[in-house]
Write an enzyme that holds these catalytic residues in place. Structure first.
Site, PDB file in Angstrom:
ATOM      1  N   LYS A   7      27.874 -48.712 -40.459  1.00  0.00           N
ATOM      2  CA  LYS A   7      28.011 -48.066 -39.158  1.00  0.00           C
ATOM      3  C   LYS A   7      28.615 -46.673 -39.339  1.00  0.00           C
ATOM      4  O   LYS A   7      29.618 -46.513 -40.048  1.00  0.00           O
ATOM      5  CB  LYS A   7      28.900 -48.895 -38.234  1.00  0.00           C
ATOM      6  N   LYS A  31      15.256 -56.737 -32.391  1.00  0.00           N
ATOM      7  CA  LYS A  31      16.241 -57.775 -32.117  1.00  0.00           C
ATOM      8  C   LYS A  31      15.676 -58.728 -31.081  1.00  0.00           C
ATOM      9  O   LYS A  31      15.174 -58.296 -30.036  1.00  0.00           O
ATOM     10  CB  LYS A  31      17.547 -57.144 -31.635  1.00  0.00           C
TER      11      LYS A  31
END
Length: 347
Positions: A126, A232
């Site tokens: 991240k 997703k």
């Protein structure tokens, strides 16, 4: 340069094989609201709440993030109903390869977090966290490479950079598998992709929010804006719809690859993600589905990570864990009220 003409490849329907819409009373009666503590702040949260549905065909998970509007959250609900009331399609492999995931933590914590991902050689890091600087992102990525010298590194900026900032980051971060959603819009992704090529930087561009949080998930292919689709299950409305989108993007002029990833799913949601990943054509990219290690506790024991791979065999929540991880009464009431509103949107 990105093409100006649209791709006229026929689009599939926005959703197909819709899951049955159960009676709201039945849905509420089958619902369990849980609150899972996390090991590190991830996506700005330290506790992950989810509504789990004990359906007639299996367990489903509904866990749209609190800031999402009802119409968008209703798409997540379709995915939960697919798992609970229609049933998941069969997995096509016994296991899938996964990547490690490193939150926006200080570099000193990276080795300990990577130790929770035995056998993983692909690592998603991240970056572009609000309040942090590029130098901190670089240090975090360097800590990954120090711990796993041959790691294939992906970075996820969650729309945090401008095109110029993303180009600067690509130069500073070193060799990357891809940059996931570095900029906010599809147009910016297309500009960045062209800029990376012009600069001779081999990093690929991956689209996440530009597919799952837009009205037209295929526009990213029209503009040749990305090389990879990060898909997703929950935000796209289920495994079947995810596979339909992946097939269209792969068959479009953009020839986009696909990576299945978690929306910070519990063990229940992971069942669907692993099935979806197993159904993609070979060679399959390492999936972002090993995020169960980000939880201190989950509703089922963590799947064993063996050689960087996770089993696709379904797991079910344990009753004792459902009870011990139950959300406070006020939070359950909040989720049930939200469920009632989103149920109306299913029509």
């Amino acid at each position: 340069m990105p093409p100006t003409a649209p791709d006229h490849t026929p689009r599939p329907e926005p959703c197909f094989e819709p899951s049955p819409k159960p009676a709201l009373d039945d849905l509420i009666a089958r619902s369990h609201v849980v609150a899972l503590p996390m090991r590190a702040r991830f996506r700005g949260i330290t506790t992950r709440e989810a509504l789990l549905i004990e359906g007639p065909r299996g367990w489903g998970e509904w866990a749209p993030f609190p800031e999402y509007e009802d119409a968008e959250a209703a798409t997540w609900l379709r995915g939960a109903l697919e798992s609970a009331y229609a049933g998941l399609p069969p997995a096509r492999a016994e296991s899938v390869e996964v990547n490690a995931t490193i939150p926006a933590v200080e570099p000193g914590r990276v080795p300990g977090l990577l130790a929770r991902y035995p056998g993983c050689t692909t690592v998603k890091v991240k970056v572009a966290e609000r309040g942090q600087r590029l130098a901190e992102d670089v240090a975090r990525v360097e800590a990954v490479r120090a711990a796993i010298p041959d790691a294939l590194v992906r970075v996820d900026a969650n729309r945090g950079w401008t095109v110029g900032q993303a180009l600067k980051a690509a130069r500073a971060l070193g060799p990357l598998d891809y940059m996931e959603q570095p900029c906010a819009t599809v147009e910016e992704l297309a500009e960045l992709r062209a800029g990376l090529r012009a600069a001779g930087i081999p990093a690929r561009v991956a689209a996440d929010e530009s597919i799952r949080r837009v009205r037209d998930p295929y526009r990213v292919a029209d503009l040749m804006a990305a090389d990879v689709a990060v898909l997703k299950v929950a935000p796209l409305g289920g495994v079947r719809r995810l596979l339909g989108i992946a097939g269209h993007l792969r068959g479009s002029r953009a020839r986009m690859g696909a990576t299945v990833a978690s929306a910070l799913d519990t063990a229940v949601g992971m069942n669907a993600g692993l099935v979806a990943a197993s159904c993609l054509p070979e060679p399959q990219a390492p999936a972002g589905l090993a995020t169960q290690s980000l939880f201190v506790e989950d509703v089922a024991a963590p799947r064993a990570l063996v050689g960087g791979r996770l089993s696709t065999a379904p797991v079910v929540p344990e009753r004792g864990r459902l009870e011990s991880l139950a959300a406070p009464a006020g939070r359950r009431a909040w989720w049930i009220e939200r469920l009632s509103r989103c149920w109306d949107h299913l029509d």
